[in-house]
Design a protein around this motif. Sequence first.
Motif, mmCIF file in Angstrom:
data_model
loop_
_atom_site.group_PDB
_atom_site.id
_atom_site.type_symbol
_atom_site.label_atom_id
_atom_site.label_comp_id
_atom_site.label_asym_id
_atom_site.label_seq_id
_atom_site.Cartn_x
_atom_site.Cartn_y
_atom_site.Cartn_z
ATOM 1 N N PRO A 88 0.821 -1.228 0.000
ATOM 2 C CA PRO A 88 0.000 0.000 0.000
ATOM 3 C C PRO A 88 0.847 1.268 0.000
ATOM 4 N N ARG A 89 0.491 2.188 -0.887
ATOM 5 C CA ARG A 89 1.349 3.346 -1.128
ATOM 6 C C ARG A 89 1.125 4.508 -0.174
ATOM 7 N N GLY A 90 -0.042 4.531 0.478
ATOM 8 C CA GLY A 90 -0.286 5.619 1.413
ATOM 9 C C GLY A 90 0.603 5.521 2.648
ATOM 10 N N ARG A 91 0.979 6.643 3.206
ATOM 11 C CA ARG A 91 1.778 6.654 4.426
ATOM 12 C C ARG A 91 1.009 6.019 5.575
ATOM 13 N N LEU A 92 1.736 5.294 6.417
ATOM 14 C CA LEU A 92 1.115 4.683 7.591
ATOM 15 C C LEU A 92 0.985 5.733 8.680
ATOM 16 N N ILE A 93 -0.209 6.263 8.818
ATOM 17 C CA ILE A 93 -0.486 7.309 9.796
ATOM 18 C C ILE A 93 -1.728 6.915 10.578
ATOM 19 N N PRO A 94 -1.686 6.926 11.918
ATOM 20 C CA PRO A 94 -2.906 6.624 12.678
ATOM 21 C C PRO A 94 -4.027 7.588 12.319
ATOM 22 N N GLU A 95 -5.194 7.035 12.081
ATOM 23 C CA GLU A 95 -6.369 7.826 11.750
ATOM 24 C C GLU A 95 -7.476 7.470 12.742
ATOM 25 N N LEU A 96 -8.285 8.463 13.090
ATOM 26 C CA LEU A 96 -9.428 8.180 13.949
ATOM 27 C C LEU A 96 -10.360 7.199 13.257
ATOM 28 N N TYR A 97 -10.546 7.358 11.954
ATOM 29 C CA TYR A 97 -11.341 6.433 11.158
ATOM 30 C C TYR A 97 -10.459 5.871 10.050
ATOM 31 N N PHE A 98 -10.845 4.716 9.540
ATOM 32 C CA PHE A 98 -10.128 4.075 8.439
ATOM 33 C C PHE A 98 -8.657 3.847 8.776
ATOM 34 N N SER A 99 -8.408 3.296 9.949
ATOM 35 C CA SER A 99 -7.021 3.014 10.320
ATOM 36 C C SER A 99 -6.416 2.042 9.318
ATOM 37 N N PRO A 100 -5.207 2.324 8.813
ATOM 38 C CA PRO A 100 -4.607 1.429 7.827
ATOM 39 C C PRO A 100 -3.895 0.238 8.436
ATOM 40 N N LEU A 101 -3.865 0.133 9.781
ATOM 41 C CA LEU A 101 -3.029 -0.894 10.415
ATOM 42 C C LEU A 101 -3.735 -1.511 11.615
ATOM 43 N N GLY A 102 -3.572 -2.843 11.742
ATOM 44 C CA GLY A 102 -4.054 -3.547 12.919
ATOM 45 C C GLY A 102 -2.974 -4.465 13.455
ATOM 46 N N TRP A 103 -2.763 -4.463 14.768
ATOM 47 C CA TRP A 103 -1.745 -5.295 15.418
ATOM 48 C C TRP A 103 -2.275 -6.698 15.669
ATOM 49 N N SER A 104 -1.397 -7.706 15.539
ATOM 50 C CA SER A 104 -1.718 -9.038 16.036
ATOM 51 C C SER A 104 -1.708 -8.995 17.558
ATOM 52 N N PRO A 105 -2.460 -9.868 18.222
ATOM 53 C CA PRO A 105 -2.550 -9.794 19.685
ATOM 54 C C PRO A 105 -1.235 -10.031 20.402
ATOM 55 N N ASP A 106 -0.279 -10.731 19.760
ATOM 56 C CA ASP A 106 1.009 -10.961 20.409
ATOM 57 C C ASP A 106 2.057 -9.906 20.066
ATOM 58 N N SER A 107 1.662 -8.859 19.344
ATOM 59 C CA SER A 107 2.532 -7.713 19.017
ATOM 60 C C SER A 107 3.723 -8.085 18.133
ATOM 61 N N THR A 108 3.617 -9.167 17.373
ATOM 62 C CA THR A 108 4.704 -9.561 16.478
ATOM 63 C C THR A 108 4.401 -9.280 15.012
ATOM 64 N N LYS A 109 3.137 -9.035 14.672
ATOM 65 C CA LYS A 109 2.745 -8.832 13.280
ATOM 66 C C LYS A 109 1.793 -7.648 13.187
ATOM 67 N N GLU A 159 -10.392 -4.091 0.908
ATOM 68 C CA GLU A 159 -10.488 -4.366 2.336
ATOM 69 C C GLU A 159 -10.086 -3.125 3.128
ATOM 70 N N THR A 160 -10.842 -2.826 4.167
ATOM 71 C CA THR A 160 -10.504 -1.726 5.070
ATOM 72 C C THR A 160 -10.697 -2.193 6.511
ATOM 73 N N GLN A 161 -10.206 -1.393 7.450
ATOM 74 C CA GLN A 161 -10.365 -1.623 8.887
ATOM 75 C C GLN A 161 -9.824 -2.981 9.352
ATOM 76 N N PRO A 162 -8.572 -3.341 9.037
ATOM 77 C CA PRO A 162 -8.062 -4.656 9.463
ATOM 78 C C PRO A 162 -7.977 -4.766 10.984
ATOM 79 N N THR A 163 -8.613 -5.803 11.529
ATOM 80 C CA THR A 163 -8.696 -5.968 12.976
ATOM 81 C C THR A 163 -8.484 -7.439 13.313
ATOM 82 N N TRP A 164 -7.414 -7.719 14.061
ATOM 83 C CA TRP A 164 -7.007 -9.098 14.315
ATOM 84 C C TRP A 164 -7.866 -9.744 15.391
#
Length: 431
Positions: A88-109, A159-164
């Motif tokens: 994905p070409r957009g910068r990884l920036i925390p957003e209140l909505y449409f977050s581009p990133l979701g953490w795995s529960p063990d903080s490794t991925k 796909e949007t809002q990835p949530t582990w």
Amino acid sequence: MKHALPWLVVLVISFGGAVSAQNGGWEVTSAAPVSLPEDAELLHHLFYAPDGLHVVYEADGEIEDRAICRTAIMTGAATCVDVSREFPRGRLIPELYFSPLGWSPDSTKVAVVDQAYRYYRDSDLWVIDFEAGTTANLTDDDYDDNLMPGNTQPGVAIETQPTWSPDGSQIAVERMVIDEDGGLGLATLSLVDAVTGEVRDLGRLPSPPDYEMDAGSVLDLAWSPDGTQLAFTLRHMRLEPEYDGIWLMDVASGQIRQLLTVGQAVELMKSYTGEAEAENLFLAAAPLVWSPDGSRLLFWAGDPTSFAPGIIGAFVLDLETGEVTSVPLPDMIGDLPDWRQAWPVQAAWSPDSAYLLVSYRLISSVEGEEPLPLIESEETLEVSLRLVEVATGESRLLGYLPLIPMADYQAIWAPTGDVVIDGHHLEMSQG
């Protein structure tokens, strides 16, 4: 179609909770600012990990030489993974909505998508494994180009809002597939296998019967701690009072029920902004944070597009009773009944679900309160850190912090006692 909610108790507003001397026995044993990694662009571009010990960010550099890095807060040790041009070409920036990133529960991925409905380009779902140093495209659809309504390859999935999921096996997303005419259409909540990429659609989003396109309506998505339910916030492009709000979906059956309506959210906000102003808000209720025991949801409601104080508030919804209570605000010098001079910007559940650790931005001073610094700093102490007992609304001051320009509405309180909140790492202990 009306959505009757006979079980929902309308709202208990509890501003200015009383001060408790013993409140939980939790204390801050150490505090330090989160350091900016040398190759990170800005502090507010950091994503906090669930373990309270790491952050992830995109290393500052050219688009053709990109890397995503995980850094240990305490030691500064970094693990960076190079990503390809197809990433994905957009910068990884925390957003209140449409977050581009979701953490795995063990903080490794981390699971990463592009912000398709902001930049109108295709967004596959990628996973970065920091332990293995690898990337994987879970939903490759052989398309990597702009999204042109009516002129995009049919069958392309967004796909949007990835949530582990809590067990790390699945990633929930909002998913929309380009129709035969090349246009955007109706979206579903879907599960993607975190290893194979296999997709299972759970069900359509609640939308008016005549809707032809509701993609991008999910503002936030959150798994229950036991992995059986998904809470999600809907906000259509045009406000739909009967459909927008907070919903709950059963993962096994796909059945849904509404937890909070737009009308109820407006009533909540009247205590912050006054009756006339509340009716005119760009209203949304997100993000959503489950309590660790799965009994309650913390959420923010109001107008996040406004930079004025008091236009967004934090609330707790009890899943069993339907009761909604406001996270109490400290009483500030110069407060008015419909305009408060403190507002909650970050909050995290205690490991036992009994308390919320809340950071407040302050415009003026708190009535009868001396600012107690948690760290030595020459900066102005503009953030008040308080412990709120959820059952009673009582709160206790833990101390003050200087203002650091971090992304709002994200905070972590790990079972170990490690906390990341408002740009600081804290160690918490219970006496």
